[in-house]
Design a protein around this motif. Structure first.
Motif, short mmCIF file in Angstrom:
data_model
loop_
_atom_site.label_atom_id
_atom_site.label_comp_id
_atom_site.label_asym_id
_atom_site.label_seq_id
_atom_site.Cartn_x
_atom_site.Cartn_y
_atom_site.Cartn_z
N UNK A 280 3.76 2.29 -8.62
CA UNK A 280 3.80 1.41 -9.79
C UNK A 280 2.43 1.04 -10.34
N UNK A 281 1.35 1.62 -9.80
CA UNK A 281 0.04 1.22 -10.31
C UNK A 281 -0.14 1.57 -11.79
N UNK A 282 0.35 2.73 -12.28
CA UNK A 282 0.24 2.96 -13.73
C UNK A 282 0.94 1.89 -14.57
N UNK B 259 0.81 -1.23 0.00
CA UNK B 259 0.00 0.00 0.00
C UNK B 259 0.84 1.27 0.00
N UNK B 260 2.00 1.22 0.64
CA UNK B 260 2.80 2.43 0.74
C UNK B 260 3.81 2.61 -0.37
N UNK B 261 4.18 1.49 -1.06
CA UNK B 261 5.23 1.60 -2.08
C UNK B 261 4.72 1.18 -3.47
N UNK C 33 -3.67 -8.74 -6.50
CA UNK C 33 -4.09 -8.48 -7.87
C UNK C 33 -5.12 -7.37 -7.90
N UNK C 34 -6.08 -7.40 -6.97
CA UNK C 34 -7.11 -6.36 -6.91
C UNK C 34 -6.49 -5.01 -6.58
N UNK C 35 -5.54 -4.98 -5.65
CA UNK C 35 -4.93 -3.72 -5.26
C UNK C 35 -4.08 -3.12 -6.36
N UNK C 36 -3.39 -3.98 -7.14
CA UNK C 36 -2.48 -3.48 -8.16
C UNK C 36 -3.14 -3.30 -9.52
N UNK C 37 -4.11 -4.15 -9.84
CA UNK C 37 -4.71 -4.12 -11.18
C UNK C 37 -6.19 -3.73 -11.17
N UNK C 38 -6.82 -3.74 -10.02
CA UNK C 38 -8.25 -3.46 -9.97
C UNK C 38 -9.06 -4.74 -10.12
N UNK D 201 1.37 -1.30 -13.66
CA UNK D 201 0.55 -2.50 -13.63
C UNK D 201 -0.71 -2.34 -14.47
N UNK D 202 -1.25 -1.13 -14.51
CA UNK D 202 -2.40 -0.88 -15.37
C UNK D 202 -2.04 -1.07 -16.84
N UNK D 203 -0.83 -0.60 -17.21
CA UNK D 203 -0.39 -0.75 -18.60
C UNK D 203 -0.20 -2.21 -18.98
N UNK D 204 0.15 -3.05 -18.00
CA UNK D 204 0.31 -4.48 -18.29
C UNK D 204 -0.99 -5.13 -18.70
N UNK D 205 -2.12 -4.54 -18.34
CA UNK D 205 -3.41 -5.11 -18.69
C UNK D 205 -3.76 -4.92 -20.16
N UNK D 206 -3.11 -3.96 -20.82
CA UNK D 206 -3.53 -3.59 -22.18
C UNK D 206 -3.42 -4.77 -23.15
#
Length: 307
Positions: free
Chosen positions: A28-30, A21-23, A148-153, A32-37
């Motif tokens: 790095x969430x953007x 949650x703190x790091x 997975x939910x915290x990093x990718x939604x 991890x979001x880009x990895x979903x594309x």
């Protein structure tokens, strides 16, 4: 009785929560979001294709593949199984589950086979990869869902990513095993004739290890099917959603129907992939065709070098 915790208590859960949650999440969430594309693009393409294709055409194609790589009995069972799924009203959900499985296995193959080749060619790489695979295989499947939910939604793409992580180890292990089990004298003979590393890999090692690799792909597919069902808890659709909805509403019939659909799909996919892996009369030529592709590519490259 005295125990170590009387003197020292490690707040392991707090450390993990602070790290995630703190790091990871804020920094790095953007990423991890880009990895979903790419995952989302492949998934949507397959889901749209299976939704567009008529049920009878898909059934015919799977039946012909089952007939070619297994036998006539399996082809008939495939037709009966798909007809039954359609008649109980779960065809769209089954096609969504099939799209998720194919997407997961595709990415597992793209990632796992090169990693398995690397592990087979280097003992140091294998010593690094092996404990990682042990962790991936022993961590309970539900544990994957929280980070997975915290990093990718939530949604289908995060469910696919969780499935890829869960189903990846078998194909890496079996690729490594298959290539390592290739006879040393064949490799030495190839080297004595001046073959390069990549020529030996494509023309000798991969064709001889192909059945072992296909067996690993079969196990990856079955693990992907089980994880796709669990991934419905974080928003993935398909038959897993039918089962979870039935459990939440105490709808025994709905949950049972979803479970039966999963079983039918699992049996069909398992028998077909096993048919590709087993050395039988019906599929030896198919494996030979795949091996000839690798040989043809290497021969073409060799001819260009000579020219």
């Amino acid at each position: 009785m005295i125990s170590p915790s009387d003197f020292l208590t490690i707040p392991f859960d707090d450390v993990v929560n602070s790290f995630v949650r703190g790091f990871l999440v804020p920094n790095f969430r953007p990423f991890f979001r880009a990895m979903q594309v790419p995952v989302n693009e492949v998934l949507q393409a397959l889901d749209g294709f299976f939704a567009w294709m008529p049920m009878l055409i898909i059934t015919l194609v799977f039946a012909l593949v089952a007939w070619r790589v297994v036998n006539r009995t399996m082809a008939i069972a495939t037709i009966i199984g798909f007809f039954f799924i359609d008649m109980i009203g779960l065809w769209p959900e089954t096609m969504t589950t099939l799209s998720m499985i194919i997407t997961s296995v595709l990415f597992c193959a793209v990632i796992g086979i090169p990693v398995g080749i690397l592990a087979a060619s280097s003992d140091t790489a294998w010593k690094i990869v092996r404990p990682i695979l042990d962790i991936m295989q022993t961590v309970p499947s539900f544990v994957y869902l929280v980070p997975i939910v915290m990093l990718f939604g939530v949604g289908m793409a995060p469910g696919i990513i969780a499935t890829i992580i869960f189903a990846l180890p078998p194909i890496i292990r079996m690729t490594n095993l298959g290539i390592r089990n290739v006879r040393k004298d064949l490799i030495e003979a190839s080297e004595s004739f001046g073959a390069t590393y990549f020529q030996i890999l494509w023309e000798v090692q991969i064709p001889l290890a192909l059945r072992t690799i296909m067996a690993g792909l079969n196990q990856t597919l079955m693990l992907a099917l089980s994880m796709v069902v669990i991934a419905a808890l974080i928003g993935a659709g398909g038959l897993g959603l039918v089962v979870n909805t039935g459990l939440g509403r105490l709808d025994v019939g709905g949950a049972t129907a979803g479970g039966v659909g999963i079983v039918i799909l699992a049996i069909i996919l398992d028998r077909i992939t096993q048919g590709f892996a087993e050395p039988s009369t019906s599929n030896t030529s198919l494996l030979g065709f795949i091996a000839s592709i690798f040989k043809g590519q290497s021969a073409t490259a060799s001819d260009k070098q000579k020219a």
